[in-house]
Scaffold this active site. Sequence first.
Site: not given
Length: 156
Positions: A44, A60, A64, A82, A115
């Site tokens: 996302g 999105e 990705e 964060d 990944e």
Amino acid sequence: MLDPIVRSGVLPVPAVSAAVIRGDRILMVRRRNPPNKGMLALPGGKVEAGESLQQAATRELPEETGVIAAPRRILTAIDLFDHDEAGLLRMHFVIVVVQMEWQGGVEAAADDATELRWMDLEALEQGDGEVCDSALHVARRVLAEAMTAENALKPD
């Protein structure tokens, strides 16, 4: 009154995550950047101005992962904070999780993903802390619902 740790001028950023199921697996990506850098999470990113939540998730996801999917429903919203080493708030994302139906695409980790991995419930549970908590919670719920729906469709 806000806690002094929060008074850093950081504003909440709207973002989406895509919960894409294919069979008994959910799509996860390893994040290149904070928050949750190096962890497996739902793919996302940020919602752009004038974009609906479903449009943002639809845009999105292939950026990705190369995966194409159609939005089905809003599942939940998550606050993701964060903090830096000193405990100051660095980022605050309000992430809306959109359940999406896999349609195809050419799978390849790109943009913020290093990944991508399709994980079943067993793999999620054995993730040894590499799946971020919020994604793990959502993935468990979505996979359980998908398995229940699949079992309901099976003839007796």
